[in-house]
Design an enzyme around this catalytic site. Structure first.
Site, short mmCIF file in Angstrom:
data_model
loop_
_atom_site.label_atom_id
_atom_site.label_comp_id
_atom_site.label_asym_id
_atom_site.label_seq_id
_atom_site.Cartn_x
_atom_site.Cartn_y
_atom_site.Cartn_z
N ALA A 77 40.16 32.47 43.26
CA ALA A 77 38.96 33.25 43.55
C ALA A 77 39.08 34.55 42.78
CB ALA A 77 38.88 33.51 45.05
N GLY A 120 42.20 29.55 44.95
CA GLY A 120 40.93 28.83 45.08
C GLY A 120 40.78 27.75 44.02
C1 HXC Z 1 40.17 37.82 38.67
C2 HXC Z 1 41.66 37.15 37.06
C3 HXC Z 1 42.20 36.17 37.95
C4 HXC Z 1 41.62 36.07 39.25
C5 HXC Z 1 43.26 36.06 36.07
N1 HXC Z 1 42.34 37.04 35.92
N2 HXC Z 1 43.20 35.53 37.29
N3 HXC Z 1 40.66 37.94 37.42
N4 HXC Z 1 40.62 36.92 39.56
N5 HXC Z 1 42.04 35.17 40.15
C6 HXC Z 1 42.10 37.85 34.72
C7 HXC Z 1 43.18 38.89 34.51
O1 HXC Z 1 42.92 40.04 35.28
C8 HXC Z 1 43.04 39.15 33.03
O2 HXC Z 1 41.94 40.03 32.82
C9 HXC Z 1 42.65 37.80 32.46
O3 HXC Z 1 42.16 37.03 33.57
C10 HXC Z 1 43.84 37.07 31.88
O4 HXC Z 1 44.88 37.04 32.85
P1 HXC Z 1 46.36 37.58 32.56
O5 HXC Z 1 46.95 37.93 33.86
O6 HXC Z 1 46.35 38.63 31.50
O7 HXC Z 1 47.02 36.26 31.95
P2 HXC Z 1 48.53 35.79 32.08
O8 HXC Z 1 49.48 36.91 31.85
O9 HXC Z 1 48.63 34.58 31.21
O10 HXC Z 1 48.71 35.35 33.61
C11 HXC Z 1 47.98 34.27 34.11
C12 HXC Z 1 48.08 34.23 35.66
C13 HXC Z 1 47.66 35.57 36.25
C14 HXC Z 1 49.51 33.88 36.07
C15 HXC Z 1 47.15 33.10 36.13
O11 HXC Z 1 46.41 35.96 35.69
C16 HXC Z 1 47.52 35.57 37.73
O12 HXC Z 1 48.50 35.64 38.45
N6 HXC Z 1 46.26 35.51 38.19
C17 HXC Z 1 45.97 35.55 39.63
C18 HXC Z 1 46.29 34.24 40.29
C19 HXC Z 1 46.02 34.31 41.79
O13 HXC Z 1 46.63 35.12 42.48
N7 HXC Z 1 45.13 33.49 42.26
C20 HXC Z 1 44.74 33.49 43.69
C21 HXC Z 1 43.57 34.40 43.87
S1 HXC Z 1 43.17 34.59 45.58
P3 HXC Z 1 42.06 41.25 31.75
O14 HXC Z 1 40.79 42.00 31.92
O15 HXC Z 1 43.29 42.00 32.12
O16 HXC Z 1 42.17 40.55 30.43
C22 HXC Z 1 42.35 33.19 45.96
C23 HXC Z 1 41.89 33.09 47.40
C24 HXC Z 1 41.06 31.86 47.59
O17 HXC Z 1 42.16 32.34 45.18
C25 HXC Z 1 40.27 31.99 48.86
C26 HXC Z 1 39.14 31.03 48.90
C27 HXC Z 1 37.99 31.31 48.02
#
Ligand code: HXC
Length: 269
Positions: A77, A120
């Site tokens: 998400a 998500g």
């Molecule tokens: C918003 C996100 C995102 C997310 C990545 N980005 N995941 N933005 N929401 N879930 C954005 C980053 O901010 C970044 O923007 C760009 O995408 C590229 O990501 P990087 O982090 O620079 O890439 P990398 O170093 O390759 O790392 C990839 C990654 C990491 C390991 C996937 O991005 C990450 O940990 N993302 C979050 C994963 C996460 O926690 N997901 C769960 C979310 S909570 P910029 O502007 O800096 O380029 C959830 C709750 C669900 O899902 C509930 C039900 C709906």
């Protein structure tokens, strides 16, 4: 202590949140927010649910393929969108109503998963019926790293798929599963080399689209009930679905074609 307000990335009108196309009886939906690794915001989820419902109503579509990009199916998400929300604002926006709409899609959904399927994104993948996965896939529920936990079914569907021990490991540590681990534990259907993940998903969808579409829908319904009913109730339910299919022309066609040693031509009737 300084507080920063995190603004969700603006959406430009020239970047549709999802891309769609059809190929015969197969409809393809691609998640299209590459700059944020296909992070799922409410607008995107609403659009996806609406599009899936439209395909569910369309008699020419038998199977839906849901894909992301090579780098990410969906990295979760949209964290920026959620960062400043409160309990009440989250409760009022009721985003899970949209997920319920996806859960209710009757036609089979094939997920084409490559790269990140996190939070998500993993939960969306688990809403799909057949999951085709690239060797590069990294699958997890890392919400714990954000001070929260899965909210779109992760604790339930992951546990049912892989069992308590591995689900606890993944959800409580936030670690990612490799595609092979996910396959070994029954979370995904097939793992293929990265260059084939989408073509394989299309091939699977096209193979399914050769079958009777009503049988496909009822078979999906039967399998999903296995997670909700006791064995006896599920068996009873299955029998009723099975009998129902004898009211279809496709059943006559399928069985007659076998007896007559020819290929069936299903019509969805
Ligand atoms: C918003 C996100 C995102 C997310 C990545 N980005 N995941 N933005 N929401 N879930 C954005 C980053 O901010 C970044 O923007 C760009 O995408 C590229 O990501 P990087 O982090 O620079 O890439 P990398 O170093 O390759 O790392 C990839 C990654 C990491 C390991 C996937 O991005 C990450 O940990 N993302 C979050 C994963 C996460 O926690 N997901 C769960 C979310 S909570 P910029 O502007 O800096 O380029 C959830 C709750 C669900 O899902 C509930 C039900 C709906």
């Amino acid at each position: 202590m300084t507080t920063t307000t995190i603004e969700p990335k603006p959406m430009t009108t020239d970047e549709p949140l999802i891309l769609t196309e059809t190929d015969g009886h197969v409809a393809i939906i691609r998640i299209n927010r590459p700059k944020v690794l296909n992070a799922l915001n409410p607008a995107l989820m609403t659009m996806m649910a609406e599009q899936m419902e439209a395909y569910d109503r369309d008699d020419d579509i038998y199977v839906i393929v849901l894909a992301g990009s090579e780098r990410a199916f969906a990295a979760g998400a949209d964290i920026a969108d959620m960062a400043e929300q409160s309990t009440i604002s989250m409760y009022k926006r009721d985003q899970f109503a949209t997920w319920e709409r996806i859960k209710k899609i009757k036609k089979p959904i094939v997920a084409a998963v490559s790269g990140f399927a996190l939070g998500g994104g993993c939960e969306l993948m688990m809403h799909c019926d057949v999951i085709i996965c690239s060797e590069t896939a990294q699958i997890g529920q890392p919400e714990i790293n954000l001070g929260v936990m899965p909210g779109a079914g992760g604790t339930q569907r992951l546990t049912r798929a892989v069992g308590k021990a591995l689900a606890m490991d993944v959800i409580l540590t936030g670690r990612f599963l490799s595609a092979q681990e996910a396959l070994d534990h029954g979370l995904v259907s097939r793992v293929v080399p990265p260059e084939h993940f989408f073509t394989e998903a299309m091939q699977v969808a096209k193979e399914m689209a050769k079958k009777g579409p009503i049988a496909l829908r009822l078979a999906k319904e039967g399998v999903l009930k296995a997670h909700e009913m006791s064995l006896s109730e599920g068996l009873e339910y299955e029998r009723k679905l099975f009998y129902t299919l004898f009211a279809t022309e496709d059943q006559k066609e399928g069985m007659r074609a076998f007896v007559e040693k020819r290929k069936p031509e299903f019509k969805g009737k």
